[in-house]
Design an enzyme around this catalytic site. Structure first.
Site, PDB file in Angstrom:
ATOM      1  N   THR A  76     -30.768  35.593  -2.742  1.00  0.00           N
ATOM      2  CA  THR A  76     -30.282  34.480  -3.595  1.00  0.00           C
ATOM      3  C   THR A  76     -28.498  34.447  -3.640  1.00  0.00           C
ATOM      4  O   THR A  76     -27.967  33.340  -3.502  1.00  0.00           O
ATOM      5  CB  THR A  76     -30.645  34.717  -5.266  1.00  0.00           C
ATOM      6  N   ASN A 155     -42.034  30.855   2.026  1.00  0.00           N
ATOM      7  CA  ASN A 155     -42.310  31.767   1.294  1.00  0.00           C
ATOM      8  C   ASN A 155     -43.930  31.348   0.401  1.00  0.00           C
ATOM      9  O   ASN A 155     -44.461  32.476   0.232  1.00  0.00           O
ATOM     10  CB  ASN A 155     -41.377  32.126   0.288  1.00  0.00           C
ATOM     11  N   ALA A 204     -33.670  42.980   1.281  1.00  0.00           N
ATOM     12  CA  ALA A 204     -34.532  44.067   1.603  1.00  0.00           C
ATOM     13  C   ALA A 204     -35.920  44.135   1.091  1.00  0.00           C
ATOM     14  O   ALA A 204     -36.638  44.707   1.380  1.00  0.00           O
ATOM     15  CB  ALA A 204     -33.557  45.346   0.969  1.00  0.00           C
ATOM     16  N   HIS A 205     -35.963  43.700  -0.271  1.00  0.00           N
ATOM     17  CA  HIS A 205     -37.188  43.890  -1.012  1.00  0.00           C
ATOM     18  C   HIS A 205     -38.366  43.030  -0.627  1.00  0.00           C
ATOM     19  O   HIS A 205     -39.491  43.261  -0.964  1.00  0.00           O
ATOM     20  CB  HIS A 205     -37.173  43.885  -2.485  1.00  0.00           C
ATOM     21  N   CYS A 330     -49.703  27.176 -14.281  1.00  0.00           N
ATOM     22  CA  CYS A 330     -50.013  27.863 -15.294  1.00  0.00           C
ATOM     23  C   CYS A 330     -49.395  29.547 -14.989  1.00  0.00           C
ATOM     24  O   CYS A 330     -48.834  30.184 -15.907  1.00  0.00           O
ATOM     25  CB  CYS A 330     -51.517  28.313 -15.576  1.00  0.00           C
TER      26      CYS A 330
HETATM   27  C1  LIG Z   1     -37.501  36.084  -2.350  1.00  0.00           C
HETATM   28  C2  LIG Z   1     -36.801  35.146  -1.619  1.00  0.00           C
HETATM   29  C3  LIG Z   1     -35.286  34.438  -1.933  1.00  0.00           C
HETATM   30  C4  LIG Z   1     -34.633  35.311  -3.181  1.00  0.00           C
HETATM   31  O1  LIG Z   1     -34.303  36.681  -2.521  1.00  0.00           O
HETATM   32  P1  LIG Z   1     -33.929  37.780  -3.587  1.00  0.00           P
HETATM   33  O2  LIG Z   1     -33.370  38.982  -2.564  1.00  0.00           O
HETATM   34  O3  LIG Z   1     -34.902  37.992  -4.544  1.00  0.00           O
HETATM   35  O4  LIG Z   1     -32.749  37.112  -4.128  1.00  0.00           O
HETATM   36  C5  LIG Z   1     -34.927  33.669  -1.231  1.00  0.00           C
HETATM   37  N1  LIG Z   1     -35.545  32.886  -0.253  1.00  0.00           N
HETATM   38  C6  LIG Z   1     -36.804  33.266   0.229  1.00  0.00           C
HETATM   39  C7  LIG Z   1     -37.588  32.455   1.250  1.00  0.00           C
HETATM   40  C8  LIG Z   1     -37.250  34.238  -0.650  1.00  0.00           C
HETATM   41  O5  LIG Z   1     -38.703  34.498  -0.232  1.00  0.00           O
END
Ligand SMILES: *Cc1c(COP(=O)(O)O)cnc(C)c1O
Length: 406
Positions: A76, A155, A204-205, A330
């Site tokens: 983000t 995503n 990273a996550h 929902c």
């Molecule tokens: C999860 C995601 C983000 C945001 O990443 P964060 O590290 O959670 O802020 C941005 N772009 C895509 C495509 C994502 O899947």
């Protein structure tokens, strides 16, 4: 499955930290607790070594040099820094940005912010298969265009964009190219040179690392990209992002990149086989199911399907031992069904009954079989109770609704 945790099939939302990543992080919580900016003692040097190692590991995964990696708090922030940083730095050159309707909110909301500050933004519509129309992209570029921001892979639907072609168009026109590569990095080959990428966000996550740490790749040669900092302070990260570095998180991100790079060929083949098995099971045993987005241009571990003639909420309730995401309103904070699916031309009905299956490193074949069979059982059960399904089976033309199938 009572009293056990749901099966985790939501790996586009986040991933479990790989135990090897945690091992790489631990020393930087304990004995090596130094500040990477401390130049006068071993505590600082040890921390700095870990940070530099991570830069190399990230660079190796995406074909960049260490100096081109800027650490952030996640994608983000990376997207914010890329878009706002370019818009401010290149304001003299122009104020026009091109992006796509199916981008992550971290991109779309940043664009909305920039529009309020006087930028003009083109939101490209997508083709029915979720891909960007390259002719439309070319036509959207004008002499005020400073940046194209198109995500590598989506995503929700896992659709992979023609990134190298977009990179070529950007270069041809002398426009910078940013890509949100969060879902692609560590899953499919990504190379900033081959793909013509000037700025790239990763997190990273989403790749078996910790939450709260990410990076922005910023090209240093041909062209040398400059950014206006969005965080002022001690001048860390070449002045592009001040703030004491999250050393354990950064060590974890580096380790996650190294593991992903090493294991990608095997892992993506395994997940592709499992994903295809799940799809085959669902399609062989259920009528009126629709795949959302191109199957050909897609991440190997993603499947997004709509199940007609069931109610989205009941479907989710029926599969509450499986952790998945849905395009239904929902499950989200907003009342609108998935804007990504709507951009593909799906009606509300099919958007509401869509399920995103996101497979990951720790899923097993047994889980894939269980999820497929459970879906079939629940969808059949719901349809038995559905008057719409009965009418459909009797051959009644239910609606003038355009069911969009791909
Ligand atoms: C999860 C995601 C983000 C945001 O990443 P964060 O590290 O959670 O802020 C941005 N772009 C895509 C495509 C994502 O899947």
């Amino acid at each position: 499955m009572a009293n056990t945790k749901p099966i985790y099939f939501d790996n586009h939302a986040t991933t479990q930290v790989d135990p090897r990543v945690l091992d790489a992080m631990m020393p930087y919580f304990t004995e090596h607790f130094g500040n990477a900016a401390s130049r006068n003692h071993a505590y600082g040097w040890n921390a700095e070594d870990a940070v530099e190692k991570s830069r190399k590991q990230i660079g190796s995964l995406i074909g960049a040099t260490s100096k081109e990696i800027v650490f952030t708090s996640g994608a983000t922030e990376s997207n914010n820094l890329a878009l706002k940083g370019v818009a401010e730095m290149y304001a003299e050159k122009g104020n026009h940005i091109i992006t796509a309707a199916t981008e992550h909110k971290a991109t779309l909301d940043t664009c909305k912010h920039l529009e309020k500050k006087g930028c003009r933004v083109t939101y490209l519509p997508l083709k029915g298969d979720g891909l960007v129309d390259l002719d439309m992209l070319r036509d959207a570029i004008n002499d005020k265009t400073i940046l194209i921001s198109i995500m590598y892979a989506n995503n929700e639907i896992g659709v992979v964009q023609p990134i190298a072609e977009i990179g070529r168009i950007a270069k041809e026109k002398g426009v910078l190219f940013h890509t949100d590569a969060v879902q692609a990095c560590g899953k499919i080959p990504v190379n900033v040179a081959a793909d013509g990428i000037d700025l790239l966000s990763l997190s990273a996550h989403k790749m078996y690392g910790p939450k709260g740490v990410g990076a922005l790749y910023v090209r240093r040669k041909s062209p040398r990209v400059q950014l206006t900092a969005q965080m002022d302070g001690g001048g860390h990260e070449r002045g592009m992002r001040s703030g004491t570095l999250n050393v354990p998180g950064i060590a974890g991100l580096g380790a996650a990149c190294e593991i992903a790079q090493k294991e990608m060929p095997e892992e993506s083949a395994r997940l592709r086989r499992l994903r295809d098995k799940l799809r085959a099971n669902l399609e062989a045993n259920l009528e009126e199911v629709y795949i959302n987005g191109s199957m050909e241009h897609r991440l190997p571990h993603n499947l997004n399907m709509s199940f007609a003639y069931v109610e989205g909420e009941s479907l989710l309730m029926g599969i509450n031992d499986i952790a998945v995401s849905s395009g239904s309103a929902c499950t989200s904070a907003t009342l609108e069904p998935s804007y990504v699916l709507k951009a593909l031309g799906l009606g509300d009905d099919l958007a509401h009954t869509s399920i995103r299956f996101g497979l990951g490193r720790f899923n097993t074949e047994e889980e894939v079989d269980y999820v497929g069979n459970k879906m079939i059982e629940v969808v059949n059960k719901l349809r038995e109770l559905s008057p719409l399904w009965e009418m459909f089976k009797e051959g009644i033309d239910l609606s003038k609704v355009q069911w969009t199938a791909h």
